[in-house]
Design an enzyme around this catalytic site. Structure first.
Site, mmCIF file in Angstrom:
data_model
loop_
_atom_site.group_PDB
_atom_site.id
_atom_site.type_symbol
_atom_site.label_atom_id
_atom_site.label_comp_id
_atom_site.label_asym_id
_atom_site.label_seq_id
_atom_site.Cartn_x
_atom_site.Cartn_y
_atom_site.Cartn_z
ATOM 1 N N CYS A 1 -6.356 0.913 -2.550
ATOM 2 C CA CYS A 1 -5.719 -0.308 -2.056
ATOM 3 C C CYS A 1 -6.661 -1.125 -1.195
ATOM 4 O O CYS A 1 -6.450 -2.307 -1.005
ATOM 5 C CB CYS A 1 -4.425 0.011 -1.310
ATOM 6 S SG CYS A 1 -4.645 0.626 0.365
ATOM 7 N N ARG B 1 -1.586 -1.914 -2.907
ATOM 8 C CA ARG B 1 -2.805 -2.689 -3.070
ATOM 9 C C ARG B 1 -2.847 -3.761 -1.990
ATOM 10 O O ARG B 1 -1.819 -4.376 -1.683
ATOM 11 C CB ARG B 1 -2.812 -3.353 -4.456
ATOM 12 C CG ARG B 1 -4.083 -4.116 -4.830
ATOM 13 C CD ARG B 1 -5.224 -3.172 -5.131
ATOM 14 N NE ARG B 1 -6.393 -3.847 -5.668
ATOM 15 C CZ ARG B 1 -7.387 -4.317 -4.912
ATOM 16 N NH1 ARG B 1 -7.347 -4.188 -3.605
ATOM 17 N NH2 ARG B 1 -8.424 -4.900 -5.470
ATOM 18 N N CYS C 1 -2.667 3.757 5.982
ATOM 19 C CA CYS C 1 -3.010 4.213 4.633
ATOM 20 C C CYS C 1 -1.728 4.635 3.912
ATOM 21 O O CYS C 1 -1.022 5.528 4.363
ATOM 22 C CB CYS C 1 -3.976 5.385 4.677
ATOM 23 S SG CYS C 1 -4.243 6.075 3.029
ATOM 24 N N CYS D 1 -6.634 8.793 -2.638
ATOM 25 C CA CYS D 1 -6.823 7.342 -2.514
ATOM 26 C C CYS D 1 -6.257 6.608 -3.730
ATOM 27 O O CYS D 1 -6.492 6.990 -4.873
ATOM 28 C CB CYS D 1 -8.304 7.050 -2.364
ATOM 29 S SG CYS D 1 -8.684 5.301 -2.224
ATOM 30 N N SER E 1 1.419 -5.163 -8.884
ATOM 31 C CA SER E 1 1.869 -6.487 -8.493
ATOM 32 C C SER E 1 3.380 -6.498 -8.633
ATOM 33 O O SER E 1 3.941 -5.623 -9.274
ATOM 34 C CB SER E 1 1.234 -7.539 -9.406
ATOM 35 O OG SER E 1 1.568 -8.840 -8.944
ATOM 36 N N CYS F 1 -8.104 0.333 4.309
ATOM 37 C CA CYS F 1 -8.962 0.909 5.353
ATOM 38 C C CYS F 1 -10.245 0.111 5.537
ATOM 39 O O CYS F 1 -10.759 -0.023 6.642
ATOM 40 C CB CYS F 1 -9.273 2.374 5.035
ATOM 41 S SG CYS F 1 -9.916 2.647 3.382
ATOM 42 N N THR G 1 -1.273 -14.354 -9.924
ATOM 43 C CA THR G 1 -1.700 -14.108 -11.301
ATOM 44 C C THR G 1 -2.119 -15.393 -11.997
ATOM 45 O O THR G 1 -3.174 -15.460 -12.634
ATOM 46 C CB THR G 1 -0.568 -13.429 -12.097
ATOM 47 O OG1 THR G 1 -0.181 -12.234 -11.416
ATOM 48 C CG2 THR G 1 -1.030 -13.067 -13.494
#
Lengths: 307, 545, 249
Positions: free
Chosen positions: B516, B301, B490, B513, B53, B519, B337
């Site tokens: 996130c 993310r 990606c 990977c 974040s 995809c 958050t």
């Protein structure tokens, strides 16, 4: 100041890494060497220029360089020395820490550079960092990395050989047998030469093109993660952050682009050769010698040229 | 396969996911009802390992949850001291004036720049002190539904080999059974997806729209560090049809958080969020902050941008969705958050009530949300993000300013999202290729060296966790029509086209990977199914992320 | 026979270590920590020996900060029976660790210590050898295979270019190399059960051990980046350079 160097040997010959330890020790002061075993080795040690004295322990208990008797012997001799040094070989790494404990000294393993008599540089975190440490121990016990110091010449000196009295054997260990690897292909992690292939090899079948070259060089075969992921070779061939970390004398990378995960696994190799058809491939950033071209032409040509 | 042999354990409440929502819910549960047994699982190898974040956070929910958070040493150490919003052209930057009036939602007075991963680690220690059992390294792989009630989750089997067989280190998964189960998986949770489908929770709400956030943490020379500085930008390098922007925060010990968000409703199949993020660093407005520094971590993310209109039904028999699993992020504020934590706390309140009255569904959660500041906040913000989808970047910005100044979020209308993000891509021959500069290795980097800094890893000998529902669609749709957009969106180099010139095929480097979930969202036919890999796999984000 | 396995909490092997900007060390705050991988192998071997009926109890020991408790829990989840946490500074030196373990030996009287051959943070590769020295016991370092029979332990050791078998009188010290075994996962049910296994907490000074460091870190730096070399035009030129310039073939 005088250093005592444990000179380990194999099949009657002084190991090259032990000769590097002599060079390292000579940066600290006078050098005496300890040879436990055959008298021929002691004579060879006497010929190393820069060695002032050879201590020879011929007793049978030292024949296989077992840690327990050898550490006891070193401790019995240590009084007259400021430093105890050995190569960071299987023998040195086994024996010296034990001797250090008996001397109440914290050893300094895998030294790659000597700053002064108190201060040494050694890799930590698998070579991802170099620590400079200062020892407060009166006596220093260190192992040195062979690749970091030139080997001392084998000829030119004539040091006296002194036979030393064996120390009391703790008698807690026995040598049973040694099995030296007779496989034609050395282990990836300890091979002197590694021939590695990447995605550029194109297929499992074509990957075999590397074998004659590896045979010729007595090399282990490695692979990039891309080659493993593509199914060309099994996972145990993988060199890299998530595979095996190698540091051979010579690393040949064929059709490997040089992803950072791969570089992390081989960047400490002494000499790196890269062959790739893409002149921009990142592998060339770390290669000592590069050829831009088709590996399927270059590999057979190289194999041929080594004849 | 292994159901007969797996062990099971009973808890009052099972929470899936150790982010701010799950941890806040866990803490609240034990505060309200110290006898309640609470088990929290997290697929990352430790709490915080999968948290990415910005982050500027509003301490409102935290102060409600733990009023003495400062005394407890919460890692909120860098208050925001100054902020700028920049509109960028390729070479210039214009500072948006009167930020607090034109973009009041962006005002950050009283907020803190944090590493959310560190905040979560700290929340986890608070939760453990209250008696919450936290088990990182275990992924919820299966929702347990009996008599149409969610009765818990099962963790994934460990030690399954590539071809699906039980390997030498095989360990069956475990059933964590709870009277109530809270899903706190973050955006596009893989179990949340199943729960939504089973209970048709999205019926009657707008499709969720998403963004992809890509982040780097830099360490810069002390003399250039201005702790508390917040800089946001929009405009270049994105075109008017693509929603997104960048952030840059100075925080901690000489650290800078730099990141970029692209709305996943972008139309240009050639667009690469990663390369946009890299090239923006070359802009003078960003370059000056990073030059002379070194990049220390990298992550990515997806986030939910849909806001109020896209929030699904929140409860179902046996549990509830909390945090970004439900889509509580406030996009105009670019903060999620405080809303995630608040939703977790409200769900905890509802669960305690349901436990006491022995109700199957913690149904009062929905009303509690509607009565709270959380709802009010999302309601006033509701038209901003869809305005960008309707009117483009410039039009959207004008709308947002008018909305803020004249309507104050109280417009009598609500703008809606019409398309799912996977439906917005245009065919390759209809799109213009951006010309991305080559990485220079100093300010800009390639994907693989970036992924390396995420410290992601997956046990190699396990089935690929990214599955094509229909493998033949890749060639006819992804390649023939869109030229493999997955290779570009990606951010971790998972998708790679091999033999492009002769016989193009998709190579899935699942090990790269970073979880996130892009995809799973953006694939044109939603043909890619992101399933959870073996627990403990995925990125290992350090402090700072 | 009781087996004691010391375990160390280190920066996780997946994390690329980052040298602090001030050169004082490697960043460890907020970094994922795990059990040293070689120690996992040591725990696995001890647990297997217990499963075979050779050992009766496996005790794990960690020396370091309070958070090392997590590492001990992992070891107990893998099958160790109980744990001892000796509180001290983070990452004490092998000499001090060996002295603490010697004190643990007086308390526990194990038949075997199994250690990881080295920790992946300081890469010392010394504690096992030093402990064996202090105890006067035999040492089977870099073990690829361990067999206990007739009051002795036979260890197949990984040496340069092959393996060496030694036979040691018990009690003895063994250090685990990579190929000794593949450690099991700590399963979730076992992690839950491990929370109920006992941990005894001690302080290093209570054991009478002086933990003063003998080595001070002057500085820590990143190794020099490798420089790009030269491109050669032909195989012939490459062979010539490898022979005469690099002298590697």
């Amino acid at each position: 100041m005088t250093a005592l160097v444990l000179l380990d040997h194999e099949e009657g010959r002084i190991r090259k890494s032990a000769l590097s330890a002599v060079t390292a020790a000579s940066q600290l002061g006078d050098v005496h060497v300890l040879v436990a075993g055959d008298v021929a080795v002691a004579r060879a040690a006497a010929a190393i220029p820069g060695v002032a004295k050879v201590l020879h322990a011929a007793d049978a208990q030292y024949a296989h360089e077992l840690a327990e008797p050898l550490a006891a012997l070193i401790v019995s001799l240590a009084g007259g020395y400021d430093q105890i040094v050995a190569a960071a070989s299987a023998v040195g790494k086994n024996v010296l820490p034990r001797a250090a404990a008996l001397l109440d000294v914290q050893p300094i393993p895998e030294v790659v550079s000597i700053v002064d008599a108190e201060t040494f540089v050694r890799p930590i975190y698998a070579g991802n960092a170099l620590a400079t440490v200062r020892s407060s121990d009166a006596k220093k016990v260190l192992t040195v990395r062979g690749s970091a110091f030139d080997a001392a010449p084998a000829e030119g000196g004539s040091a006296p050989i002194e036979t030393v009295v064996p120390a009391t054997n703790p008698n807690v260990s026995e040598f049973v047998a040694v099995h030296l690897s007779d496989s034609e292909r050395p282990e990836l992690e300890s091979a002197r030469v590694v021939v590695s292939g990447g995605r550029g090899l194109q297929s499992e079948e074509k990957f075999h093109v590397l074998e004659p070259l590896a045979d010729k060089l007595g090399a282990a075969i490695g692979a990039s993660r891309a080659a493993v992921d593509s199914g060309f070779v099994p996972n145990e061939f993988q060199v890299g952050q998530t595979g095996k970390i190698v540091a051979p004398e010579l690393y040949l990378a064929f059709g490997i682009s040089g992803a950072i995960q791969h570089l992390a696994g081989m960047k400490d190799s002494r000499v790196i050769v890269a062959v790739n058809k893409d002149p921009e491939a990142p592998i060339f950033q770390v290669a000592d010698y590069g050829i831009v071209g088709d590996l399927f032409e270059i590999v057979p040509a190289l194999t041929e040229a080594l004849n | 396969m292994s159901e007969s042999v797996r062990e099971s354990m009973e808890f009052d409440v099972v929470i899936v996911g150790g982010g701010p929502a799950g941890l806040a819910a866990a803490i609240r549960l034990r505060q309200l009802s110290p006898e309640t047994s609470v088990c929290l699982i997290e697929k990352g190898s430790e709490i915080g390992a999968h948290i990415v974040s910005g982050a500027v956070i509003e301490p409102r929910a935290l102060a409600e949850l733990l009023p003495d958070w400062q005394d407890r040493g919460a890692p909120l150490n860098t208050p925001v001291t100054s902020e700028e919003m920049l509109y960028l052209t390729e070479t210039r930057s214009l500072r948006v004036p009167m930020l607090d009036r034109l973009m009041p939602h962006m005002a950050n007075h009283g907020n803190y720049i944090v590493s959310l991963g560190e905040v979560c680690r700290w929340l986890a220690t608070q939760a453990e002190e209250l008696g919450v059992e936290i088990y990182p390294g275990f992924a919820g792989a299966e929702v347990l539904i009996e008599n149409n009630r969610v009765v818990g989750v099962a963790t994934g089997d460990m030690g399954i080999t590539k071809d699906g067989a039980e390997g030498p280190n095989y360990q069956p998964g475990m059933e964590l059974r709870g009277r109530y189960t809270l899903f706190a998986e973050g955006c596009r949770g893989s179990l949340t997806k199943q729960v939504m489908e089973h209970y048709d929770l999205r019926k009657g709400v707008d499709p969720q729209t998403y963004g992809l956030g890509i982040k780097e943490v830099w360490e810069i020379p002390a003399e250039n560090h201005r702790p508390g500085l917040v800089q946001h930008s929009f405009g270049w390098p994105l075109d008017d049809n693509t929603y997104g922007g960048a952030w840059l925060y100075h925080f901690g010990e000489n650290l800078v958080s730099y990141g970029f968000v692209v709305g996943l409703d972008y139309p240009n199949t050639w667009l690469s969020p990663f390369d946009e993020m890299q090239r923006l660093k070359l802009h003078p407005a960003f370059r000056k902050h990073l030059e002379g520094g070194r990049r220390v971590s990298y992550g990515a993310r997806a986030l939910s941008e849909g806001g109020l209109q896209a929030i699904p039904r929140l409860t179902f028999p046996g549990g509830a969705l909390i945090g970004d699993s439900a889509g509580f992020l406030n996009m105009p504020k670019i903060k999620g958050t405080h809303t995630a934590m608040k939703s977790g706390m409200l769900a905890a309140d509802a669960v305690v009530e349901a436990m006491q009255t022995d109700r199957v569904e913690p149904g009062s959660y929905t009303q509690r949300v509607k009565d709270s500041w959380l709802w009010e906040e999302l309601r006033t913000a509701r038209n901003v993000r869809p305005a960008f989808a309707h009117f483009g970047m410039k039009g959207g910005a004008v709308y947002a300013a008018l909305d803020a100044m004249l309507l104050r979020g109280r417009a009598p209308w609500t703008l809606h999202f019409k398309h799912q993000d996977n439906e917005t891509l245009k065919a390759a021959n209809l799109c213009e290729k951006p010309n991305y500069p080559k990485p220079d290795g100093t300010l800009t980097f390639d994907r693989l060296s970036s992924v390396f800094l995420s410290a992601t890893n997956h046990e190699e000998d396990q089935p690929v966790h990214l599955r094509l529902r229909n493998p033949s669609l890749w060639k006819t749709v992804n390649w023939d029509v869109f030229r493999a957009p997955e290779a570009r969106y990606c951010p971790a180099g998972v998708y790679e086209v091999v033999d492009e010139a002769t016989a193009p095929a998709l190579q899935i480097n699942a090990q790269n990977c970073v979880h996130c979930k892009t995809c799973d969202i953006k694939d044109p036919t939603q043909n890619i199914d992101w399933t959870v890999p073996e627990g403990g796999g995925g990125p290992n984000y350090p402090a700072g992320m | 026979m009781k087996i004691v396995v010391p375990v160390k909490r280190v920066v996780d092997y997946n994390i690329k270590p980052r040298v602090k900007a001030d050169g004082s060390g490697v960043e460890t705050t907020g970094v994922k920590m795990s059990m040293n991988p070689f120690d996992e192998i040591a725990v696995e071997e001890a647990v297997r020996l217990k499963e075979k009926g050779v050992a009766s109890e496996v005790v794990v020991v960690s020396i370091g900060v309070q958070q090392a408790q997590d590492t001990l829990r992992t070891a107990m989840a893998m099958g160790a029976d109980r744990a001892i946490l000796v509180l001290s500074e983070e990452s004490p030196e092998p000499l001090a660790v060996a002295k603490v373990l010697k004190a643990i030996n007086e308390k526990e009287q194990p038949g075997l210590f199994i250690l990881g051959k080295q920790a992946i943070d300081d890469d010392m590769n010394a504690t096992g050898q030093m402990l064996a020295g202090l105890l006067g016991w035999g040492q089977g370092t870099f073990a690829g295979k361990v067999e206990v029979a007739d009051g002795r332990v036979k260890v197949s050791r990984e040496i340069d270019g092959g393996t060496e078998d030694v036979s040691l009188a018990l009690p003895a010290v063994v250090t685990a190399d990579l190929r000794l075994n593949e450690p099991r996962y700590a399963s979730l049910p076992n992690i839950m059960k491990a929370r109920k296994k006992p941990t005894e907490t001690l302080k290093a000074e209570d054991l009478g051990v002086d933990m003063t460091r003998r080595l001070t870190v002057v500085s820590v730096a990143e190794p020099q980046q490798r420089q790009a070399g030269v491109k050669v035009g032909s195989v012939g030129e490459l062979v010539e350079k490898l022979r005469n310039e690099a002298k590697v073939i």
